[in-house]
Scaffold this active site. Structure first.
Site: not given
Length: 354
Positions: A259, A221
């Site tokens: 998404h 991340d």
């Protein structure tokens, strides 16, 4: 006869618009029940309670709640089957009890949606919904129109909102992780190393490695995110940018990441995933909603609601299988299979082109 049928149809149409016009009241009643901890009060008692008994426990009994208002709110939640009510045979006061729905409103449960109820109904999250028509006319992003910045920027400078936002995402991640571990055992058993792209502080990958200790886990991340991640056995934390490069591994998992992005950005991410995995036996594991236009499954309608949430709060979208196929092919994954799991999301296993 035709005129009567037409009048009935028009009357039904009017009723439907009234229902949708005030559908926000369902959310507000739900939020009220969560804030008052009504489900927790009933659960702690071990059985149904009268309205007076529930009221006496609100705020630790330090205040005198308005029972009439509480009764009216509970009446709607009973009609929505969030709670249920029993009529005692002795003619005493009504007894209020939990349903399968209200058990998801328990604050300290392993399976709870309380943080999501509070997060999605926060005024800062509700404001962007008022900008949909502007987004249609002008383009742009609803959250930025409402607040002058993206959701990530607001979270970075507002600690209270940041906690609310992170708690909301964490609660849904927890039970989705549980479903992945129980329903996708075979898909994980043959992997030697796995990188969780956008893995936050490592919750998912740590649970996967705990269940499958043969896997070398990598949590990937942004640097400021992984810098706060706890240490887990068998997991390495690596900071970076998914648009630049992804650490090499046998497989990549992306849970509710794609998404958040438009198609072009998703293709860039998938191309970087393809570079990170071997051409033989490598795969990308995508955990996302697959919209079904005429679906009648238990979660199918929720997917279309969440697609509008993506308009309100992010710059991404929920996708149909045809839309997933398009971005997968663009990213170099023309072969894939869909694995249904008992959750809002499905698993898409994608394999790199030769």
């Amino acid at each position: 006869m035709e005129r009567i049928e037409l009048d009935e149809a028009m009357l039904q149409g009017q009723a439907e618009i009234w229902r949708y016009l005030y559908s926000f009241a369902d959310s507000m009643a739900l939020k009220c029940a969560v804030e008052l901890r009504i489900a927790d009060i009933i659960h702690s008692n071990g059985g149904p309670l009268t309205l007076s008994q529930i009221a006496s426990c609100i705020n630790g009994g330090l205040t005198s709640p308005d029972i009439t208002t509480l009764a009216r709110i509970m009446r709607l939640l009973i009609r929505r089957k969030i709670f249920t009510v029993h009529h005692p045979s002795d003619g005493g006061d009504l007894l209020y009890d939990l349903t399968h729905s209200s058990r998801w409103l328990l604050h300290d449960s392993e399976q709870t949606l309380v943080p999501m109820v509070l997060m999605e109904n926060h005024p800062l999250q509700m404001a962007p919904w008022h900008y949909f028509s502007q987004c249609v006319k002008e383009g742009g992003f609803a959250f930025k129109k409402a607040h002058g910045c993206e959701i990530w920027d607001l979270a970075s400078r507002n600690p209270d909102f940041n906690k609310l936002f992170n708690d909301g995402l964490a609660c849904t991640s927890k039970f989705l992780t549980s479903v992945i571990l129980s329903s996708y055992k075979q898909g994980l058993s043959s992997i030697g190393s796995l990188v969780d792209v956008g893995g936050g502080t490592g919750g998912l990958i740590s649970e996967i490695v705990k269940k499958h200790p043969h896997i070398k886990g990598i949590n990937f991340d942004l640097p400021h995110v992984v810098s706060t991640a706890p240490t887990y056995d068998g997991v390495s934390h690596i900071g970076g940018d998914l648009f630049h490069a992804i650490p090499n591994a046998d497989a990549v998992i992306l849970k509710w990441i794609l998404h958040c992005w438009g198609d072009e950005d998703c293709i860039k991410i998938l191309r970087n995933c393809k570079k990170a995995i071997p051409r033989e036996n490598g795969k990308v594991i995508i955990v996302e909603i697959i919209l079904k236009e005429d679906g009648s499954g238990v979660f199918d309608e929720i997917g279309f609601l969440l697609d509008l949430v993506m308009i309100a709060h992010a710059n991404g979208k929920e996708r149909t299988e045809a839309e997933w196929k398009k971005i997968l092919e663009g990213g170099g994954f023309s072969h894939y299979k869909i694995i249904n799991i008992p959750a809002l999301a499905s698993i898409i296993e994608a394999y790199p082109d030769a």
